[in-house]
Scaffold this motif. Structure first.
Motif, short mmCIF file in Angstrom:
data_model
loop_
_atom_site.label_atom_id
_atom_site.label_comp_id
_atom_site.label_asym_id
_atom_site.label_seq_id
_atom_site.Cartn_x
_atom_site.Cartn_y
_atom_site.Cartn_z
N ASP A 71 0.84 -1.19 0.00
CA ASP A 71 0.00 0.00 0.00
C ASP A 71 0.88 1.25 0.00
OD1 ASP A 71 -2.71 1.37 0.82
OD2 ASP A 71 -1.24 2.04 2.29
N ARG A 73 1.60 4.60 1.16
CA ARG A 73 1.21 5.48 2.27
C ARG A 73 1.40 6.95 1.91
NH1 ARG A 73 1.53 1.54 6.20
NH2 ARG A 73 0.24 0.00 5.17
N TYR A 75 -0.50 8.64 0.08
CA TYR A 75 -1.05 8.93 -1.23
C TYR A 75 -2.37 9.71 -1.15
CZ TYR A 75 -3.04 8.38 -5.82
OH TYR A 75 -3.62 8.63 -7.01
N THR A 76 -3.22 9.31 -0.22
CA THR A 76 -4.53 9.96 -0.10
C THR A 76 -4.38 11.44 0.26
OG1 THR A 76 -5.29 7.83 0.71
CG2 THR A 76 -6.83 9.65 0.89
N ALA A 77 -3.47 11.71 1.21
CA ALA A 77 -3.22 13.10 1.61
C ALA A 77 -2.70 13.91 0.42
CB ALA A 77 -2.22 13.14 2.75
N SER A 79 -3.19 13.30 -2.73
CA SER A 79 -4.20 13.48 -3.79
C SER A 79 -5.17 14.61 -3.42
CB SER A 79 -4.94 12.17 -4.07
OG SER A 79 -5.53 11.69 -2.90
N ARG A 80 -5.22 14.99 -2.15
CA ARG A 80 -6.08 16.10 -1.74
C ARG A 80 -5.43 17.44 -2.05
NH1 ARG A 80 -6.48 14.04 3.45
NH2 ARG A 80 -7.81 12.21 3.38
N THR A 84 -4.78 16.13 -10.07
CA THR A 84 -5.08 14.73 -10.34
C THR A 84 -4.01 14.09 -11.22
OG1 THR A 84 -7.33 15.55 -10.46
CG2 THR A 84 -7.02 13.22 -10.92
N SER A 88 -1.87 10.93 -10.16
CA SER A 88 -2.17 9.63 -10.77
C SER A 88 -0.95 9.05 -11.48
CB SER A 88 -3.37 9.71 -11.71
OG SER A 88 -3.04 10.45 -12.85
N GLY A 114 -7.44 0.77 -5.25
CA GLY A 114 -7.09 2.14 -4.87
C GLY A 114 -5.58 2.32 -4.88
N ASP A 115 -4.98 2.62 -3.73
CA ASP A 115 -3.53 2.82 -3.68
C ASP A 115 -2.81 1.57 -3.17
OD1 ASP A 115 -4.49 3.04 -1.15
OD2 ASP A 115 -3.85 5.11 -0.85
N SER A 202 -1.67 -3.19 6.82
CA SER A 202 -2.09 -1.92 7.43
C SER A 202 -1.33 -1.64 8.73
CB SER A 202 -3.61 -1.85 7.63
OG SER A 202 -4.10 -3.03 8.17
#
Ligand SMILES: [Zn+2]
Length: 245
Positions: A71, A73, A75-77, A79-80, A84, A88, A114-115, A202
């Protein structure tokens, strides 16, 4: 990459001793019948995918496999806060590096979620040392990602790729194969081994690989001594011992 690409399907050869050409002039008549390299592992073929589907339809089949989750780590932060496109391309790079590492050890890149990615070892290309292969793949993913992310950070101005680390979890054991989703192509392993590998992932810190005792025992001799620690994993009533690799 070219040197690691097999001329014949490794799955068909090892399971049935049938040489199915994947590349070169010998593969052309096969391609006319839709037999070509699989997208999950280019050293296996679409017959292997079909076999996988048939195995899955039998419902009750269990196979001894190693399952690896990796996973990305942070990445979500990221992408905010970034466009894009730049984000990506980072994810594509992550998938690429994972795929290369997985195929190097004859694993199957079963899913991208997802990631995160999920890989299976010992099917359809059988290998007695599949647990060890999964561990070596985990290390190869870490090594590849380290060198790749610095290049990406340089390309994508204003993006701190050093914040992006990969967490990896691995478990081994008997797994059932099942069908999920609406597409008949969406087949995968299910069961405790899969959920344990996902939870170990996780629990892993960025840059870390955590494996279960089953993996550690099997890979021992090839990997350095490691001390286990107990983790309280979501969905597990008792603590699970995990070993950093
Ligand atoms: Zn095949």
């Amino acid at each position: 990459m070219a040197s690691s690409q097999s001329r014949i399907c490794k799955g068909c050869w090892q399971q049935m001793h049938v040489p199915v050409p994947l590349r070169g002039p010998a593969s052309i008549p096969f391609r006319l019948f839709g037999i070509r390299p699989s997208r999950m592992n280019p050293n296996t073929c679409t017959i292997c995918e079909l076999m996988f589907t048939r195995v899955m339809k039998a419902r009750k089949i269990t196979v001894d496999v190693s399952v690896l989750f990796a996973d990305l780590r942070g990445y979500t932060a990221l992408s905010r806060s970034h466009s894009t496109d730049s984000v990506s391309s980072m994810l594509d790079a992550f998938y690429d590096e994972c795929a290369t590492a997985i195929w190097e050890f004859d694993g199957l890149l079963n899913k991208t979620i997802g990631d995160a990615i999920m890989a299976i070892f010992n099917f359809p290309i059988p290998h007695q040392d599949h647990a060890q292969r999964a561990v070596l793949t985990g290390r190869e993913i870490q090594r590849r990602w380290h060198s790749r992310r610095d290049d990406l950070a340089a390309e994508l101005a204003g993006l701190d790729a050093t914040e992006l680390g990969v967490g990896i979890g691995i478990d081994s054991g008997e797994s059932s194969f099942g069908e999920f989703g609406r597409s008949h192509r969406d087949f995968t392993a299910i069961g405790t081994v899969v959920s344990t590998a996902a939870r170990a992932q996780s629990a892993a810190q960025p840059g870390e690989i955590l494996v279960t005792r089953a993996v550690y025992k099997r890979a021992r001799g090839e990997v350095a001594e490691s001390a286990g620690r107990e983790y309280h994993l979501k969905g597990f009533e008792t603590p699970v011992e995990l070993f950093p690799m």
